[in-house]
Design a protein around this motif. Sequence first.
Motif, PDB file in Angstrom:
ATOM      1  N   TRP A   1       4.824  10.043  -2.741  1.00 40.44           N
ATOM      2  CA  TRP A   1       4.317   8.706  -2.464  1.00 40.44           C
ATOM      3  C   TRP A   1       4.729   7.979  -1.205  1.00 40.44           C
ATOM      4  N   LEU A   2       4.154   7.634  -0.150  1.00 38.22           N
ATOM      5  CA  LEU A   2       4.646   6.892   1.074  1.00 38.22           C
ATOM      6  C   LEU A   2       4.407   5.568   0.927  1.00 38.22           C
ATOM      7  N   ASN A   3       5.604   4.892   0.868  1.00 31.19           N
ATOM      8  CA  ASN A   3       5.407   3.308   0.999  1.00 31.19           C
ATOM      9  C   ASN A   3       4.999   2.587   2.349  1.00 31.19           C
ATOM     10  N   THR A   4       3.814   2.497   2.651  1.00 33.00           N
ATOM     11  CA  THR A   4       3.625   2.175   3.919  1.00 33.00           C
ATOM     12  C   THR A   4       4.350   0.802   4.699  1.00 33.00           C
TER      13      THR A   4
ATOM     14  N   LEU B   1       0.859  -1.280  -0.014  1.00 33.27           N
ATOM     15  CA  LEU B   1       0.196  -0.035   0.036  1.00 33.27           C
ATOM     16  C   LEU B   1       0.807   1.227   0.050  1.00 33.27           C
ATOM     17  N   TRP B   2       0.600   2.170  -0.899  1.00 33.02           N
ATOM     18  CA  TRP B   2       1.209   3.361  -0.780  1.00 33.02           C
ATOM     19  C   TRP B   2       0.170   4.491  -0.899  1.00 33.02           C
ATOM     20  N   LEU B   3       0.833   5.396  -0.152  1.00 33.33           N
ATOM     21  CA  LEU B   3      -0.230   6.740   0.149  1.00 33.33           C
ATOM     22  C   LEU B   3       0.430   8.151  -0.326  1.00 33.33           C
ATOM     23  N   LYS B   4      -0.700   9.010  -0.631  1.00 35.71           N
ATOM     24  CA  LYS B   4      -0.116  10.402  -1.175  1.00 35.71           C
ATOM     25  C   LYS B   4      -1.077  11.683  -0.474  1.00 35.71           C
TER      26      LYS B   4
ATOM     27  N   PHE C   1       4.177  12.855   5.884  1.00 34.10           N
ATOM     28  CA  PHE C   1       5.441  13.432   6.684  1.00 34.10           C
ATOM     29  C   PHE C   1       6.499  13.886   5.626  1.00 34.10           C
ATOM     30  N   LYS C   2       7.339  14.970   6.505  1.00 36.28           N
ATOM     31  CA  LYS C   2       8.311  15.338   5.624  1.00 36.28           C
ATOM     32  C   LYS C   2       9.553  14.487   5.352  1.00 36.28           C
TER      33      LYS C   2
END
Lengths: 620, 377
Positions: free
Chosen positions: A406-409, A380-383, A388-389
């Motif tokens: 995109w954040l790799n959770t 799951l990736w989130l944007k 966070f910075k």
Amino acid sequence: MTYSNINTLFEALQQTTIRNRLFAHINDKKITYGQLQEEMEKLWSIFQKNGLRKGDKVILSTNDDYYTTLFFLAFLRYGIITVFIDPNVPPKRSIAIIEKTGANVFVMDEELFVTRLIDANSTAFYLKIQAATQKKGKLFDRLLKNKKETPAADELVFPAIMGTTIADSHAIDTIEDEDVAYILFTSGTTSDPRGVMISHSNLFAHLHTLKKVYALNENDHLLNILMLYHADGIIQGPLLTAFNQATWIRPFRFDLSNIGDLFNSIYKYRITHFITVPTVLSFMNKFHEGYEDSFQTENFEFIISVASKLELKLWQDFEQKFQTQVVNVYGLTETVAGSLFCGINALPRKVGTVGVPVDCEAKIIKENGEIALANETGVLWLKGAHIFKGYLDNQIDTEAVLVNGWLNTGDIAIKDEDGFFYITGREKNTINTGGINIYPEQVTEMINTHPKIAESICLGLPDENFQEKLVSVIVIRPDEQLEKNDLIDFLRPLLEQSQMPKNFYFFDNLPKGLSGKIKVNAVKELIESTHNTSTQSGTAISNMIIIEAAAEAFGMDKNQIKMSDNSHSLEGWDSMAHLVFITILEDRLKVRFSTAEMMNMNTLTSVEQIINEKLKAVKI
Amino acid sequence: MSLLIIVLIVCIPLLFLAWLLPEKWQMFPIAISTAVFLGFVSPASLVILTTSSLITYYILNTHGSKTAATMVAVVLVSSILLIFKLQSELNFNITKNKILPLGISYYSFRQIHYAMETYKRKLPAHSILEYYCYLFFLPTILIGPINLFQPFVKDLRKRRWNSVLFSQGLERILYGMVKINVIGNYLLTYKLNLFCTENAASQVWLTTYLQVFKFTANAYVQFAGYSDVAVGLSILFGFKIIENFNFPFLAKNIADFWKRWHISLSSWCREYVFFPFLSITRNARISIIISMIVLGIWHEISIRYLLWGILHALAINIWHRYESTALHKKLSKYPVFQNVTGVIVTLNFVMLSFVLISENSLSQSFNLLQTLLFLKR
């Protein structure tokens, strides 16, 4: 009314109409918004006097919930960066965190200065927080004409210093969106901790989302007794409350002995939203007798489950038993608090999922790098604006998880055809026990420092109440002996309470791959084989027997009976049918119930409990 | 002035204290006022309640064996109750006028409930002060209900000012007073009595039947009225206590009746007499008879209440036997007919059974029954 940043939020809180409103009820202490403002302004005066400026990093570490809140809000307001260190973090890790941040400003409990080897005189600024002492009766105070104990003039002791400080609200710097708001250390190893930096824009973007999805307003009373050194405690507690000009209720810290008080709090404090973790829900679900109507108040809206996976069975049982709504939130420290939401009226709802993304995008990337289609597994990736910075002074790790915004959770997920996300596993090696993330490498690192241990590995096993539990698998050096209790004594100063493994397994060697790496799944199988855990699904079996016996005894259809039923809710459960019910159970289970047991069998869940205990005793 | 009015008057200043004092002190005025009230109207009761509760609390909370402690507590409390109940039947005096110490039947059963729940390990952690607040609770001291300890402590810890609830409490007191005075005292006791007296000579059967109805209905409205006042007062103080009645005259059978009439007592008997005897004897019929005997003689230790209890036990057993017959299954296909018949039969049975306890002697009761059953003109 919503606020785009901390400046506008606190300007609004200065309005006279708000000043008298209750901000928080913590333990026995009640704090209005006016008092909060005044104390923050006094702190500003102290900060100014001691040269504390916007952008400074301050180590905040105290056991006092109100002071944690006060300082955090004050630091936010004045642009100072809070570095949270749980006061219960062992000295070794806390010292590493302090070194990592390079912070030279400390607001900590007095005794922590000693254990963390901080020489107050060599700091840029410090405040020693003294534990509140028992108040003497006012009468005796007057009679004995006790003078207030005042600290030495050069000692910065809190809260005594507040008595001699005059509030000041001038010359406050404007806070920019990209300024760092706080740093929370959640992962990394003990020697190389990893701090999550959240900016003011991340924070406020997410506060807007939370306000929207929970539909919060100034009349709401939020019950949040989670730990304040975790995002779900501090952000979804006092900060979310202040953002909505609502009231935060924290009457006690949770432990099993006050579970009744937790139920009672819902009515007593006119709670509208109860923010908690699945472990607490699991205990409430277990010790529910007499409290089933606790959420049936004129104020209560819903429960917000955060921090760890909410199992489908617990979710359904809880909603059915208490006739209330549970909302499931998925998020990480890196996303401030949440990202995906499920169960809120305004949103589509599918129990058992983490719902849908709100104010952010979510995608699932398969192993081959392609975007997963419906029902395909991937990471799951989130944007979104709340991501966070980056990690403090850790470009490599930041770039590893943050790619083009995109954040790799690190969580394995699938999305169904209706757009609901399910979390099915974890790519990263973390264990979530009771809502607290534990990084097994940190614990393994500490265990391996024991001179008698050749090697070890820590891993997570499923647990009924805590979702997962940490266990340690150890190989002792040849010709050495090590007792479990000795090992625990050795680890106590090195680990946080939640990091202490729940079980220790000792083996002669551990299964390894060709590269010499310990094979985690093989170790789990090894543990399984030693356990001889032939528990099957005992609960499901006994539930089925109970419902069948009840249906037969009370002359009802099986489908009409729920495990939450009792002698009042089932019409056929009269005195005669009670005997029939018990006799059927005795025949089928080949047991005989005692007087005390028969007297306690007035709900189906109590019947289940008694049967389980009885069967356990028979096995032994 | 009736005791109920005194209780209501005492409660007015107490309500201010119970809501305006700092939270931790709010309950003490109620407990202290209850003790003072008992001291004035029934000093013996004050002495019995204070000492027996102190002893039982000490035994139950310090003795290692919960079974032994429970037995001692139950025997002690039951013996005290039994002695005072027996003095009015047998030839010995403890109190000057053989009047039962005020509220003893209720608080003794509350203490036994507390002991049995300790045995079952079902009590939350609590202090002796909470236990005393429970026993010295003015709204329920006079005429019950036999409210339970666990919900009381739960309310004690979560109570807060609630204007909606407060107005509900006032409403309940009003309903109670209307039941007692308008329906009970005026309509049933005065008006119906007048009608019966005027027509006694010409309509013997009808007036006898109406007299029996009057006794049963009056017993219900008076008792339910007092219970309403107790429930209402408790609500004013922030406590929701057990309801004692649930339209008992609409009961579809005699087992259903006992789930609707004097609920706190029938539940008590079910929990602490029926279940223990059931577990020992494994015979539900015998356990029902024993439970109903206890329920009967709780009111008064006398032959008439003994017979009344046995009669109801037999009726419950007959009902349970009938439930498994083909006739009952056949009639279940016609629920309206079955329910209406059930209500009529149950109400009339209850009325007839009340003849046993409404008259001064058994011979008078049998005379009345003969008239009602057309055995005598």
